[in-house]
Each structure stands twice: as C-alpha cells, then as structure tokens.
Design an enzyme around this catalytic site. Structure first.
Site, PDB file in Angstrom:
ATOM      1  N   CYS A  62      38.202  33.657  33.672  1.00 44.57           N
ATOM      2  CA  CYS A  62      37.708  34.745  33.138  1.00 44.57           C
ATOM      3  C   CYS A  62      38.736  35.046  31.899  1.00 44.57           C
ATOM      4  CB  CYS A  62      38.198  35.666  34.234  1.00 44.57           C
ATOM      5  SG  CYS A  62      39.447  35.832  34.946  1.00 44.57           S
ATOM      6  N   ASP A 112      36.658  27.270  40.034  1.00 45.29           N
ATOM      7  CA  ASP A 112      36.870  28.675  39.100  1.00 45.29           C
ATOM      8  C   ASP A 112      38.278  28.960  39.226  1.00 45.29           C
ATOM      9  OD1 ASP A 112      35.961  30.963  37.821  1.00 45.29           O
ATOM     10  OD2 ASP A 112      36.315  32.218  39.619  1.00 45.29           O
ATOM     11  N   ASP A 159      40.934  28.793  49.428  1.00 49.53           N
ATOM     12  CA  ASP A 159      41.713  29.812  48.695  1.00 49.53           C
ATOM     13  C   ASP A 159      43.081  29.482  48.999  1.00 49.53           C
ATOM     14  OD1 ASP A 159      41.142  32.079  46.493  1.00 49.53           O
ATOM     15  OD2 ASP A 159      43.026  32.467  47.684  1.00 49.53           O
ATOM     16  N   ALA A 196      38.196  32.875  46.880  1.00 52.75           N
ATOM     17  CA  ALA A 196      38.295  34.373  46.984  1.00 52.75           C
ATOM     18  C   ALA A 196      37.873  35.194  45.736  1.00 52.75           C
ATOM     19  CB  ALA A 196      39.624  34.693  47.733  1.00 52.75           C
TER      20      ALA A 196
END
Length: 745
Positions: free
Chosen positions: A362, A301, A248, A219
């Site tokens: 990130c 991720d 997710d 997501a």
C-alpha cells in the site's frame, strides 16, 4: 476516582455554552474535524511532494489532480461474496429494492444519485456531464452529487463503492433500512467491507479450487476471504482440493483474521502465527512418501509499516489514515525494504514451479516496490519472471512500473548510486534499493509490467502490484544429496540462501545437484537442507531470512487441535442419528479437548488433514511456537483451522445423540445427511424465521406431524415446489436452531 469524576463534572458546568468538544478557545469545530475532539490535521507535506515530483511517478500535468484526490476522503467500498449460492440474489435485492429507494432521496439537502452499473471504459454514465478528472474532483469537493457505483473491473458487478459517508448512513433516518441491511449481511458473511485496491491482488492470483495457497501477511483478512471464495467457486463441492494457509506475525491480529474467515464457513482454511520472512517449509504425504509442500499460489501483501504505533502506514493509505500526512518521511520505506525483500524471497522459495505469486504494497515508493522486485528477479537468476497481466482486469487503470529512481534520506539528501553512499549510511541504505546499472538486464526484467494504482485515476487509494511466475527452482534451493550420518557441524556449514550482495554470490547450483536423486529443482529438497533451514543457520543476507532469535510473541495459549481416533465411541451415535452417508470423511474430524467431554467438533478438508498430520513438529496445534517445552523456535502456532460442525447439547442425550448441528458447518454437512429431514412449505419457513418462539403447533399440520414423529434435532428442507404453488427461490437458506433442525429455503 470519585475526585476525578467530580472534577470533570465541574469543568463541564463551567464550560461556555457555545463551546463544543474539541474546539479551540470555545470556537466551533469545522466539519472536517475529528469527531473525538482532536484538531484537524493539515493535509500538507512538502517533503512528500518534493520526493514524488522528483521521481515522476505521476504523469505530467496530473500532479494537481493527484494531490487533490489524496486530500479527499476515501469512498466506502463493499463486496458481495462471490461463492455463496445466493450472491446474485443479494445483488438483485440491492439493485431492485434498496437502490430504488434511493431514487429522488435527499440527505442534508443533497440529492443521492441512483447507482448505475459501469462499463469497462471506466467513464460513469451517471457523470456523463463531467468531462475531466479535475471536474469530477471539483464536483466531489462541492458535494454536488453523492454516488453509488460499481467497481467496473471487478467481475459480475459484485463490488461497489459509495461516497455516502458512514456518518450519513448511520444517522440518516431515510437510509436506516439500507444501513441495517448492510450491517446484517456483513455479519453473516454475505457482504465484506473492503477497500477497492485491496481486491486487486487476489483477482490477479487467478485461483482455482484445487490450488494450495499461502497468504503470508494475511491480517486483517479481507484478501483471505476472497481467496476462500475462489476455492469454493462450485458450491456443490463441500471439500475443494485446495486450501488456504493464512499467516500473520502479530498474534492479536491473527484473531481478526479468524473472525473474518469464520464468516465464510470453510473447512479449507488454517490460520497460523509466524514471521513470514522465515516461515518454515511444510511436508505432505504423497502416495506414502513425504514431499515438501510447494504452493500453487502465494499472496505476498507485505507490511507497509513497522510494528510500532508511532510509525506511519504506507503513503497509499493517506486518504483513510490521515496521520500519514504529518508523519511521512522516506525513513519508513528505507527501514521496511529489507523485511519486504526477505518476505518476498521466502515466498518465492516456497512457490511451486509454474505457480504464481502476487507481491503488493500500500505504498507508492519504488524503494518498497520496484526495488524489491528488481532485487528478487536479479537473485533468482531467471527462476522468476514478471507476468504481463495488462489484460486480466479490463477497465482497471494503472501506471506501469518505473525503471529508474533515486534514494532519498529523511533529511532530503539524494543518492543515485550505491557507490556514492557514505559508509556511515550503509546501515540505513542498502545496495538492493538502487536500480540495476546494466541496461540489458534491466530491460529483460520488464519492470513496466508492475502495476501502480494512483488515487486520482479511479477514486481509490494508492497501491502497487507485481505478479511473478516461477519458471524453475531458486538457484540457492537446488537439490543437495542426502548424506547418511552427516554431522551437525557439516550440515551447518552448508549454505542455502543467497548471500548479501556485498559478500559475493551464492554457491554454484550445479555443484549442489546429485545424480542419485530423481526429479529436478524444488520438487525434492534433501533432509540436510531442511535441518539447516529449521535451525535458522542461514547467513544474514539481504535476501535471506533473518538469523534465528528467541522471539517472545505473547499471545493466547489455547487447547490444541486433536483428530478424533477412528475407534472413538463418540462418533457412531452421531453417524446413526443423522444417517450420514458412507462417503462422510469422519477421519477429518477434530476437537480442541484433550481431557473430559468433547464439547465441539471441527472438520477440515482431506488436504489440510494431510498438512497437519505430517508437520507435528513444525506446527504446534494451539501451543505458542515460542513455548519453551519441546517447541522449536521455528515452529508455527496454529491459531485456528477448519469449521465447527457439531456442538454438544446435553438435552439431546435422551434422543441418543448428544450433538446438535452448528450453524457454521451446515453447508459442509448438508450433502452427507440423509435422515431427520422435514419437508416444509414457504409459510412454515416464514413462521420459523419471523417468530421468536416458533412452536411446532404453529406450523402446518403436515409439518407438525413429521416433527412430532422425529422429535427435536431435525433437518427441515424446503421442497422444489411449494404447497401454495409458488416457485422455489433461487437460493438455499440453511439455518439450524438450538434444538438442531435446519430451515432450507
């Protein structure tokens, strides 16, 4: 409520005329302030600067440029979906229509520069007068030029970014048509709004249409849509051999994921809800025998924030999540490191030998980046290696991974070695957060093959990527003998995952092998292993999944997916009405109705059907995996799968078929339909698309005659040449209407 409303009205009447919403003391709010009236966040954080200057992740002499870039708003980025047959036509339309309309256009007194494609050198021709990154950033600060340029490293010019803000796009009359085009194409799935650095991990996975893919933390779904596009690289193949399982942990965010995936109308996607660090192994049927499903590609991720609203996002998102500036400390990374390592470890366990896993965050922090990769490589004992992808995205500028770093607490205390950490800090700082001491082992890991994207190098967010290739099975997943009648107590005593580094090493893999089984490594996992995993009896090691807990993930309870039986009387009328080809895979049809009339029919690929049928206990089709009745705590909840292909249309029963074609499934069904086809001219297509009520009598006499003979629920197809002599457009338009026919142009 009435009293409150009257009070608000009174306050508005008493407010000074020169006072604006959100202005302190009635003063005018600055341009950079929040539109909702919140005070502007000061983009300063001394602890952040001290930490990263000490770690030296930014090249010498570029610190000022790095900080200046972080303070600038992030450019809006869009990507044209690459697998659509008309993707190039959309690109052509953008470049030759809408971009041309930007020529000589001024917005708020500033000239909008016409976009130009970039070369792989990353030096933009439209900024040829700018010689340094500092001058470029200064140009942006002064707003001398608003530019729209391609992301050079993305294939075929299908990704673009613009410095035009959303506010300008929405409110400028000159850009109204351009904005409407972007919105409509985004809703139809032809364009995706996605941050530039977010596009990198799927590209580095190097996906092929036959690959089985797991997206562990999927997501909101922008990367998942890229993976789906890659599966459908050949639009002439309605059912690729591969599939994407997108997972997710957040039930609500799973529905964002479903919304994103639905725009691409693929029968090869399944959305599930589970904790990625303990996602169960699945089984598939291979020539009549059950085998463990190992994925060819895994996207890992990992989350860059905890699940509480007060926690900041990863510091690579500072340009769009400006609250990170005031909330940032190293505590977020210290608390996420263990979870990220467990997720990456679980991904490595489920990766096929020879497969590729991309780990990304990130965050710029090595505790979340290189420390996770180094620990995973060490525990794999050679089963994993970092791939050299330096030449796979020409034009992308990145910094190599670092090999030395330190750990800092939120109050600024530094530690260079685990031995120096006091016992009181052991719950916050773990040994896996530090670099290896052995220089030979450290060098053999090739951490320099990791990619760190810095914001000032190509006007993006911050990002970290590492590409791992599996050379052999993980040492703790070596095959064990299947012992008949083995007691539960004996099974639970068997160790499967690596122990905490402070508690010793895992069992010698050679002792776990059995000569009575064929195959090697991960290809066949014994049932004893599966039972142990499923019951969550792993040790709570740093690399292993957490102990089994009764988690309450509150979400929606939906009707389960049910495959339509072969002898179901519902299908023959559909088959006859549409003259479906004998090759049509009717066994892949599902419904979400267990009782009463079936209102909608869905379709999945053969491979996804295999997964669903062979994991009935591990995948609860529509029921929450935390359900108290018969659902084990480790079972996945299937949120959505496949694609809607038919919808019930009660008025169609008079034509011997109660189901009309669904828009989402047109591209999947089109190759199998051989009846109820009307050949139309381009003028007919224009009428059908532009008129609110395009009655058949408004069409050409030939088209009207065909439609009258066939009645409603017809399939309209534009021929290869038109009555007016025009050329066939380079793309197909398939659009079913409420009465069932499709326009193909």
């Amino acid at each position: 409520m009435g009293r409150r409303s009257r009070g608000r009205r009174l306050q508005q009447q008493q407010r000074p005329e020169d006072a604006e919403d959100g202005a302190e003391g009635g003063g005018k709010r600055g341009e950079a302030g929040w539109e909702g009236g919140y005070p502007e966040i000061v983009k300063e954080n001394k602890l952040f600067e001290h930490y990263y200057q000490e770690l030296k992740i930014v090249p010498e002499g570029e610190w000022g440029q790095f900080m200046d870039a972080l303070r600038e708003p992030l450019p809006a980025t869009l990507r044209i979906t690459g697998y659509k047959s008309h993707a190039k036509e959309i690109l052509h339309c953008l470049k030759n229509k809408y971009f041309k309309e930007l020529e000589d256009l001024e917005v708020d007194g500033q000239k909008v520069e016409v976009p130009q494609p970039l070369s792989c050198s990353m030096l933009q021709p439209l900024f040829s007068h700018i010689k340094t990154v500092a001058e470029w950033l200064l140009c942006l600060q002064k707003k001398d030029g608003l530019s729209l340029t391609t992301v050079s490293w993305y294939p075929e010019e299908l990704a673009w970014h613009t410095n035009l803000s959303r506010k300008i796009l929405r409110k400028s009359p000159q850009l109204e048509k351009f904005h409407q085009f972007l919105v409509s194409e985004t809703e139809s799935g032809n364009i995706s709004r996605q941050e530039a650095v977010s596009m990198i991990p799927p590209l580095l996975l190097n996906v092929r249409p036959h690959h089985k893919i797991l997206d562990m933390c999927a997501a909101p779904g922008s990367k998942t849509t890229q993976l789906i596009e890659m599966l459908h690289a050949d639009m002439n193949v309605p059912f690729p051999e591969g599939f994407v399982i997108a997972n997710d942990v957040d039930n609500k965010r799973c529905y964002l994921l479903v919304h994103q995936a639905k725009r691409l109308s693929s029968p090869c996607i399944m959305v599930v809800n589970h904790d990625a660090s303990s996602i169960p192994r699945l089984q598939i049927d291979v020539d009549g025998r059950k085998e463990i499903l190992f994925y060819d590609r895994i996207l890992c991720d990992v989350p860059c924030r905890r699940r509480t609203d007060d926690d900041p996002s990863g510091d690579g998102t500072m340009r769009k999540n400006i609250d990170v500036w005031k909330k940032w400390t190293t505590l977020n990374s210290l608390q996420l490191h263990g979870l990220q390592l467990r997720i990456a470890t679980r991904g490595a366990e489920q990766l096929a030998e020879g497969g590729r896993m991309v780990y990304s965050t990130c965050s710029l922090n090595p505790i979340e980046d290189e420390a996770v990769i180094a620990s995973l490589l060490e525990k794999s004992e050679g089963a994993l290696e970092l791939a050299d992808v330096s030449n796979e995205l020409p034009g992308l500028k990145w910094m190599p991974g670092i090999t030395q770093w330190k750990v800092m607490t939120k109050d600024g205390q530094w530690f260079t070695d685990w031995d120096a950490v006091p016992h009181s800090r052991h719950t916050q700082i773990r040994p896996t957060m530090f670099p290896l001491k052995d220089p030979e082992k450290l060098q053999a890991m090739h951490l320099e093959r990791c990619l760190r994207i810095l914001p000032h190098h190509q006007n993006t967010g911050g990002f970290f990527v590492a590409v791992l290739v599996k050379k052999s099975s993980m040492p703790w997943n070596k095959r064990q003998p299947k012992l008949q009648g083995k007691s539960a107590e004996t099974r639970e005593s068997t160790q499967l995952s690596p122990a905490d580094p402070t508690e010793g090493k895992p069992t010698d893999p050679s002792k776990l092998e059995s000569p009575s089984f064929t195959g090697t490594g991960d290809t066949e996992i014994a049932h004893a292993t599966e039972d142990l995993e499923n019951n969550g009896s792993k040790k709570d090691g740093v690399c292993g999944p957490p102990p089994s807990k009764k988690m309450k993930l509150f979400g929606f309870k939906e009707d389960p997916f049910v495959f339509i039986p072969e002898d179901d009387p519902l299908f023959p009328p559909i088959e006859k009405f549409y003259a479906l080809d004998p090759s049509f895979p009717r066994m892949n049809l599902l419904t979400r109705t267990t009782e009463g009339k079936k209102r909608q029919l869905y379709m999945v690929s053969k491979e996804l059907r295999n997964v669903l049928l062979n994991n009935s206990e591990k995948m609860k089709l529509g029921e929450p995996w935390y359900s108290s009745h018969s659902s084990p705590s480790w079972a996945e909840k299937v949120i959505n799968t496949g694609i809607k292909v038919w919808c019930r249309n009660n008025s169609g029963e008079e034509f011997d078929c109660a189901f009309r074609l669904a828009q989402e499934g047109i591209y999947t069904l089109y190759p199998f339909i051989n009846s109820r086809i009307i050949t139309v001219s381009m003028e007919d297509v224009k009428i059908l698309l532009t008129q609110e009520n395009p009655f058949f009598r408004k069409l050409s006499s030939e088209t009207y005659s065909q439609a009258k003979d066939l009645g409603i629920q017809t399939l309209c197809s534009v021929p290869s040449s038109y009555a007016d002599g025009g050329e066939r457009p380079p793309f197909e338009l398939l659009c079913p209407r409420m009465n069932g026919f499709i326009i193909s142009g």
